[in-house]
Design an enzyme around this catalytic site. Structure first.
Site, mmCIF file in Angstrom:
data_model
loop_
_atom_site.group_PDB
_atom_site.id
_atom_site.type_symbol
_atom_site.label_atom_id
_atom_site.label_comp_id
_atom_site.label_asym_id
_atom_site.label_seq_id
_atom_site.Cartn_x
_atom_site.Cartn_y
_atom_site.Cartn_z
ATOM 1 N N GLU A 281 38.129 26.791 59.988
ATOM 2 C CA GLU A 281 38.132 28.261 59.988
ATOM 3 C C GLU A 281 39.500 28.805 60.423
ATOM 4 O O GLU A 281 39.937 29.846 59.930
ATOM 5 C CB GLU A 281 37.012 28.815 60.871
ATOM 6 N N HIS B 274 41.562 29.109 57.407
ATOM 7 C CA HIS B 274 41.278 30.350 56.669
ATOM 8 C C HIS B 274 41.991 31.530 57.336
ATOM 9 O O HIS B 274 42.591 32.367 56.681
ATOM 10 C CB HIS B 274 39.776 30.648 56.675
ATOM 11 N N GLU C 198 40.192 28.229 50.298
ATOM 12 C CA GLU C 198 39.629 26.953 50.717
ATOM 13 C C GLU C 198 40.695 25.854 50.747
ATOM 14 O O GLU C 198 40.593 24.906 51.515
ATOM 15 C CB GLU C 198 38.480 26.589 49.758
HETATM 16 ZN ZN ZN Z 1 35.915 27.341 54.215
#
Ligand code: ZN
Length: 505
Positions: free
Chosen positions: A268, A271, A299
């Protein structure tokens, strides 16, 4: 005010409402009392209706026309600056997609989605697929309506896929997943012929508090900006953008499996680093140009940090001593090589988010097949659990004992996201291609990780992938940065090299 400035102003107002909605959604997943769900659903529906009205204001359409953006030539005239042309393309796409959806549908769907997510949390907890099935049917129906509004000439799944990966289609994704699946199965077969790695120490008890400390340590190691975000816990980890200076992540602590939080936090954070690094130009801050190129490119960032960096030997050469201290005594007596092999153990399992790098793609391929079939009407909601279990046996050779560890495990369908799953596997392919491009451009990312220099990798990603936001379509971005279209061979080569070492193939 010039037309382009006015367009940016109206767009930025719509983004404000979008981010207010994100704040309500984040709260619902983290701290909201359960009794507030109905009212929260109304609040979300209301804010999303306002955001939709903003984004579909006829004035935006008039400005786009005035600036020369048309459906056939969305970027407008070639005489405009490149960045303005990119912005017109993004806004034309967004405006056309939003104006084709009736406000009533958007509002109904927001409410249904909120209720569906709450029902899913409950169904998953009590392993009760039947209680969730009506919500899933409703989500599918809404998605078909959305697809029909956006482009009735195309198959629903193609329309939905394109929303996450511009230019994507079921056929195109199938043409990438077909050969990928063959390679994954072949590698898995070779690994199966080798003695299995003992990773039992990863199951040693590790209190949530220690894991939280480890999460904070790795967020700092990756240069996650703590002044512009925070970490909380939820059933399913996610990243959400509440504003350009507020990108929050979540994780979950499993006390008898600390790698779960460790790698989901790194994932995360990847991201969030992307979101925090977007900055196409000062005048485009807080506009739709300051968004990711696609879900798969997103991603590619999370999985590059989680796997290519976070599961490499060089990374743990640097960070195992610190982890050892933070989560003591959980990894006492475990050597570097033993730790490295354990976190890279390949074993067909039931849960996608905890799957290894080799079997992960097969989990995604299953979801891609099933959602395509549900949308085409080839598979009914009631038959989903059986189809899921059959697919798991066929692709991975394992079957869930119940639906909680089967078709109820992911939040995507409960939140009405169909066409999103392929992004996960496409992200691996983009990630491997970025990595090889760094090498080709004179940065040795592997050596940088071994030296503890994650900053040079982040700054390469910032200048090549993050900064431009959505200036380029994903297909254009990969060509611009790497000089070639998306090519799965980078990822296949990466996996084969890595696992030759891990398993002595
Ligand atoms: Zn992800």
């Amino acid at each position: 005010m010039k037309p382009i400035e006015l367009l940016r102003k109206l767009d930025a107002e719509a983004k404000l409402l979008e981010h207010i909605g994100a704040a309500l959604g984040w709260d619902q997943e983290t701290y909201m009392p359960s009794g507030a769900i109905d009212e929260r659903a109304d609040q979300l529906a209301y804010v999303e209706t306002l955001a939709h009205e903003k984004a579909t204001a006829p004035e935006i359409g008039r400005l786009l026309d005035e600036l020369g953006s048309t459906e056939a030539e969305p970027s407008g005239p070639g005489s405009l600056p490149t960045i303005d042309r990119a912005y017109l393309r993004v806004m034309r796409r967004k405006y056309d997609q939003a104006t084709k959806l009736p406000a009533e549908l958007v509002s109904e769907m927001a409410r249904a989605t909120s209720l569906s997510q709450a029902a899913w949390v409950d169904a998953r907890k009590h392993n009760d697929f039947k209680a969730f099935a009506p919500h899933l049917s409703r989500m599918l129906e809404y998605n078909k309506k959305v697809a029909a509004c956006l482009d009735p000439s195309k198959r629903p799944y193609d329309v939905l896929l394109d929303r996450f990966e511009e230019g994507g289609s079921e056929e195109q994704v199938a043409s990438i997943f077909g050969p990928l699946r063959v390679e994954l199965v072949a590698l898995l077969d070779r690994i199966r012929g080798k003695p299995q790695i003992d990773d039992s120490f990863l199951r040693r008890r590790c209190p949530a508090a220690a894991q939280a400390e480890a999460s904070a340590y790795f967020m700092r190691a990756l240069s996650y900006d703590e002044k512009r975000g925070r970490l909380d816990t939820t059933a399913h980890p996610f990243t959400t953008t509440l504003g350009e200076s507020d990108v929050r992540i979540t994780t979950r602590y499993v006390e008898d499996f600390f790698p779960s939080s460790l790698f989901s936090t790194i994932h995360e954070s990847g991201h969030a680093l992307y979101e925090m690094g977007i900055d196409p130009a000062p005048e485009y801050r807080r506009t739709s140009l300051a968004e990711a190129s696609s879900m798969a490119v997103h991603e590619s960032q999370s999985r590059l940090w989680e796997n290519t960096v976070g599961r490499s030997l060089g990374f743990w050469l640097q960070h195992l001593p610190a982890l050892r201290q933070i989560i003591a005594p959980a990894v006492d007596g475990v050597g570097l090589d033993e730790f490295y092999r354990a976190i890279n153990k390949v074993e067909p399992s039931l849960i996608r988010t905890e799957a290894d790098e080799v079997t992960y793609g097969l989990h995604v391929i299953l979801r891609f097949e099933l959602e395509g079939r549900m949308l085409s009407g080839d598979l009914s909601v009631d038959d989903l659990p059986a189809a899921w279990n059959e697919g798991m046996r066929r692709l991975l050779g394992v079957a869930p004992k119940n639906d909680a560890e089967g078709c109820l495990q992911d939040i995507h369908w409960p939140m009405g996201s169909f066409g999103y799953f392929p992004s996960y596997a496409l992200g691996n392919l983009y990630g491997a291609q970025w990595w090889d491009a760094m090498k080709a451009q004179g940065l040795d990312p592997k050596a940088a990780v071994e030296l503890g220099d994650l900053g040079s990798i982040l700054s390469w990603l910032r200048s090549n992938v993050h900064r431009s936001g959505s200036m380029y379509k994903p297909g254009e971005l990969v060509e611009k940065v790497t000089g070639a279209p998306l090519d799965p061979s980078h990822f296949v080569r990466y996996l084969n090299d890595k696992y030759a070492g891990v398993y002595g193939l």
